[in-house]
Write a protein that holds these residues in place. Structure first.
Motif, PDB file in Angstrom:
ATOM      1  N   HIS A  94       0.865  -1.198   0.000  1.00 12.40           N
ATOM      2  CA  HIS A  94       0.000   0.000   0.000  1.00 12.40           C
ATOM      3  C   HIS A  94       0.892   1.236   0.000  1.00 12.40           C
ATOM      4  CE1 HIS A  94       0.706   0.345   4.392  1.00 12.40           C
ATOM      5  NE2 HIS A  94       0.607  -0.969   4.376  1.00 12.40           N
ATOM      6  N   SER A  95       0.832   1.990  -1.086  1.00  9.62           N
ATOM      7  CA  SER A  95       1.645   3.208  -1.190  1.00  9.62           C
ATOM      8  C   SER A  95       1.139   4.282  -0.240  1.00  9.62           C
ATOM      9  CB  SER A  95       1.607   3.750  -2.615  1.00  9.62           C
ATOM     10  OG  SER A  95       2.261   2.859  -3.481  1.00  9.62           O
ATOM     11  N   PHE A  96      -0.134   4.160   0.197  1.00 10.07           N
ATOM     12  CA  PHE A  96      -0.711   5.163   1.094  1.00 10.07           C
ATOM     13  C   PHE A  96      -1.137   4.453   2.376  1.00 10.07           C
ATOM     14  CE2 PHE A  96      -0.772   6.828  -3.193  1.00 10.07           C
ATOM     15  CZ  PHE A  96      -0.210   8.085  -3.002  1.00 10.07           C
ATOM     16  N   TYR A  97      -2.357   4.707   2.870  1.00 16.08           N
ATOM     17  CA  TYR A  97      -2.781   4.061   4.122  1.00 16.08           C
ATOM     18  C   TYR A  97      -2.906   2.546   3.956  1.00 16.08           C
ATOM     19  CZ  TYR A  97      -4.071   8.655   6.090  1.00 16.08           C
ATOM     20  OH  TYR A  97      -4.056   9.939   6.583  1.00 16.08           O
ATOM     21  N   PRO A  98      -2.771   1.788   5.048  1.00 21.39           N
ATOM     22  CA  PRO A  98      -2.954   0.325   4.962  1.00 21.39           C
ATOM     23  C   PRO A  98      -4.349  -0.059   4.455  1.00 21.39           C
ATOM     24  CG  PRO A  98      -2.015   0.945   7.090  1.00 21.39           C
ATOM     25  CD  PRO A  98      -2.367   2.227   6.394  1.00 21.39           C
ATOM     26  N   GLU A  99      -5.300   0.851   4.583  1.00 18.66           N
ATOM     27  CA  GLU A  99      -6.657   0.580   4.077  1.00 18.66           C
ATOM     28  C   GLU A  99      -6.752   0.748   2.562  1.00 18.66           C
ATOM     29  OE1 GLU A  99      -5.836   2.559   6.577  1.00 18.66           O
ATOM     30  OE2 GLU A  99      -7.296   2.485   8.221  1.00 18.66           O
ATOM     31  N   GLN A 100      -5.604   1.020   1.904  1.00 16.72           N
ATOM     32  CA  GLN A 100      -5.601   1.286   0.454  1.00 16.72           C
ATOM     33  C   GLN A 100      -4.604   0.377  -0.270  1.00 16.72           C
ATOM     34  OE1 GLN A 100      -4.827   5.458   1.522  1.00 16.72           O
ATOM     35  NE2 GLN A 100      -6.351   6.055   0.009  1.00 16.72           N
ATOM     36  N   PRO A 101      -4.951  -0.909  -0.431  1.00 18.55           N
ATOM     37  CA  PRO A 101      -4.017  -1.814  -1.124  1.00 18.55           C
ATOM     38  C   PRO A 101      -3.789  -1.393  -2.577  1.00 18.55           C
ATOM     39  CG  PRO A 101      -6.171  -2.859  -0.807  1.00 18.55           C
ATOM     40  CD  PRO A 101      -6.201  -1.569  -0.033  1.00 18.55           C
ATOM     41  N   ASP A 102      -2.530  -1.460  -3.020  1.00 19.46           N
ATOM     42  CA  ASP A 102      -2.170  -1.068  -4.394  1.00 19.46           C
ATOM     43  C   ASP A 102      -2.617  -2.120  -5.402  1.00 19.46           C
ATOM     44  OD1 ASP A 102      -0.851   1.043  -3.191  1.00 19.46           O
ATOM     45  OD2 ASP A 102       0.983   0.819  -4.397  1.00 19.46           O
ATOM     46  N   LEU A 103      -3.195  -1.650  -6.478  1.00 16.87           N
ATOM     47  CA  LEU A 103      -3.532  -2.537  -7.596  1.00 16.87           C
ATOM     48  C   LEU A 103      -2.261  -2.882  -8.371  1.00 16.87           C
ATOM     49  CD1 LEU A 103      -6.798  -0.749  -8.714  1.00 16.87           C
ATOM     50  CD2 LEU A 103      -6.635  -3.142  -7.976  1.00 16.87           C
ATOM     51  N   ASP A 104      -2.286  -4.052  -8.991  1.00 18.51           N
ATOM     52  CA  ASP A 104      -1.137  -4.493  -9.787  1.00 18.51           C
ATOM     53  C   ASP A 104      -1.384  -4.185 -11.261  1.00 18.51           C
ATOM     54  OD1 ASP A 104       0.975  -5.634 -11.012  1.00 18.51           O
ATOM     55  OD2 ASP A 104       0.501  -7.709 -10.450  1.00 18.51           O
ATOM     56  N   TRP A 105      -0.820  -3.094 -11.726  1.00 17.72           N
ATOM     57  CA  TRP A 105      -1.016  -2.693 -13.120  1.00 17.72           C
ATOM     58  C   TRP A 105      -0.157  -3.521 -14.078  1.00 17.72           C
ATOM     59  CZ3 TRP A 105      -3.979   1.018 -15.903  1.00 17.72           C
ATOM     60  CH2 TRP A 105      -4.999   1.583 -15.147  1.00 17.72           C
ATOM     61  N   ARG A 106       0.579  -4.476 -13.554  1.00 15.85           N
ATOM     62  CA  ARG A 106       1.286  -5.399 -14.454  1.00 15.85           C
ATOM     63  C   ARG A 106       0.395  -6.599 -14.796  1.00 15.85           C
ATOM     64  NH1 ARG A 106       6.199  -3.433 -15.170  1.00 15.85           N
ATOM     65  NH2 ARG A 106       7.029  -2.092 -13.518  1.00 15.85           N
TER      66      ARG A 106
END
Ligand code: TEU
Length: 481
Positions: free
Chosen positions: A148-160
């Motif tokens: 998560h690049s931001f808060y832990p409540e905001q998991p990063d999507l995998d654009w690959r």
């Protein structure tokens, strides 16, 4: 292109206008206040996220990309707002948040492969989240680490993952099909990271833009802004067609170029953070003009208010600056009446301290500012001192200056050429016919030579331009022929 010299008004929906007394602004409230936005003479409004959200990041944690959160209204309310904006000749931009979802988005459980994961006893690397703390959190259900690049409540999507890309392209089309005119694209330098998840090296020199201290202790070589970012941006552009795309890319100006190959414009954050100093402002404007297609912004819901950053007495000169540069300019709601930062929530609501720049809009000179009839989610700051109603018909008000500057902006010629001026004075020509001059010094300074005065922070117009500028005084005048 309609956006080339456009003025875009940023609405932070929670804090703009509440229509149902729950203390939170909503879409019907925005519709009720469209006349104010139109009266400024702007070309478009951008609304920060109104999608269903648990509000861990006040809407930037999205649980459903294609609906409206009940606190803001319904899809029908949004359709009505789009139509009402268009009826007034205003375009409407939504906020596209492609980098992450809310942890409560159904995809997180139903499509975990759309996110970035790592296995092991420890986080796979040293990456730090933008708001501090590690960028990895262990999912208690699976024992795996998610990024998560931001808060832990905001998991990063995998654009690959092509499936993620397809899903987000569907989101982009969804709102364009409903009639929106484009997007402000959130945190776009986070779309692609190093596929090998290598450690970020320690920072050896200060970053060119302010960062959270812990975040700034590293150089973000691998955790953001991957060299192949263009492929993700191309996928966004493919779905968006020729809709307007304004990127939020928190990188130094010279690093914006690869983004501008696909996006129409990107905000220039070096300008936003520049101090009130003619030389520094000039350097930052020159750097942006060299890159081309940057958008001017001095305030927003993250980085504070221009009137606080530069000082309230400079708000008129700041407005003149923002609105006389070539290229799109973004105004944050409330700046047109000189709103300053407030105390925030007690206890604080945003963990990163951004409440201060999100206080409700002040419409009327009464305790709740005409914002709500209920209990406002954040207190009002000083509506009795400062409101739209109080400034509405006052030709000496900041609101009046905003309107006049936006109207005058339409007549300014192409390009920008700096003029020689005394130290402390920023002066430039727009086309052949107009001169803009601003005194950033704390003492009076000689003004550059100019002809007829067209607009001044001192309230005057007509007659010859002044020969001297008081501190924080600025004007637009005809160039002397
Ligand atoms: O902001 C992104 C953001 O916070 C960056 O500009 C950040 O300061 C930078 O990456 C420092 O490393 C957007 C929204 O505007 C903000 O409100 C959200 O909280 C954030 O994204 C997450 O969606």
């Amino acid at each position: 292109m309609w956006w080339q010299d456009a003025v875009v008004y940023q609405v932070y929906p929670r804090s703009f206008q509440d229509s149902d007394g729950d203390g939170v602004g909503d879409l019907r409230g925005i519709a009720q206040r469209l006349d104010h936005i139109a009266s400024l003479g702007v070309d478009a409004l951008w609304i920060s996220p109104v999608y269903p959200s648990p509000m861990a990041d006040f809407g930037y944690d999205i649980a459903d990309f294609t609906d409206v959160d009940p606190v803001y209204g319904t899809l029908a309310d949004l359709d009505a707002l789009i139509a009402a904006a268009h009826a007034r000749g205003l375009r409407l931009l939504m906020d596209l948040v492609p980098c992450h979802t809310s942890i409560e988005h159904p995809w997180f459980r139903a499509h975990p492969e759309r996110y970035v994961w790592a296995d092991g006893e420890r986080p796979p690397n040293n990456w730090v989240a933008s708001f501090g703390g590690p960028a990895w959190t262990r999912d208690p259900r699976t024992g795996r680490w998610y990024l998560h690049s931001f808060y832990p409540e905001q998991p990063d999507l995998d654009w690959r993952n092509p499936d993620t890309v397809r899903a987000m392209q569907g989101v982009i089309r969804f709102w364009l099909d409903r009639g929106v005119d484009g997007y402000r694209v959130d945190a776009i330098d986070r779309l692609l990271k190093d596929p090998q998840l290598r450690d970020d090296p320690p920072a050896t020199e200060p970053y060119l833009l302010p960062l959270d201290e812990e975040h700034g202790s590293l150089r973000h070589d691998h955790s953001r802004n991957a060299p192949d970012i263009g492929s993700a941006l191309a996928a966004i552009r493919a779905a968006a067609g020729d809709a307007f795309l304004a990127g939020e890319v928190y990188l130094p100006t010279r690093e914006l170029r690869p983004y501008l190959e696909h996006l129409d414009v990107a905000f220039d954050f070096e300008f936003l953070h520049a101090p009130w100093d003619a030389e520094r402002l000039r350097a930052s404007i020159a750097a942006a003009l060299e890159v081309r297609d940057t958008a001017w912004v001095l305030s927003n819901h993250d980085f504070g208010r221009a009137a606080t950053h530069f000082g309230p007495e400079r708000a008129p000169a700041v407005a003149l600056l923002l609105l006389t540069l070539p290229g799109p300019a973004f105004i944050y709601q409330g700046d047109e009446i000189g709103m300053e930062e407030g105390p925030g929530g007690d206890p604080p609501l945003d963990r990163f301290g951004r409440d201060v720049t999100r206080h409700p809009m002040q419409w009327e000179p009464e305790p709740l500012g005409g914002f709500t009839t209920g209990r406002p989610w954040l207190p009002l700051v000083d509506p009795q001192r400062r409101s739209v109603a109080a400034q509405e018909d006052d030709p000496r008000s900041l609101l009046y200056l905003y309107r006049a500057a936006i109207a005058l902006r339409r007549q300014l010629g192409d390009g920008l050429r700096f003029e020689d001026a005394t130290p402390g004075v920023l002066a430039y020509r727009r086309g052949e016919d107009h001169v803009v001059a601003l005194n950033t010094a704390d003492e009076p300074r000689p003004a550059p030579p100019a002809g007829e005065l067209l607009l001044s922070t001192a309230g005057a117009s007509g007659g010859p331009a002044p020969r001297e500028l008081a501190p924080a005084e600025g004007f637009v005048a005809r160039a002397r022929v």
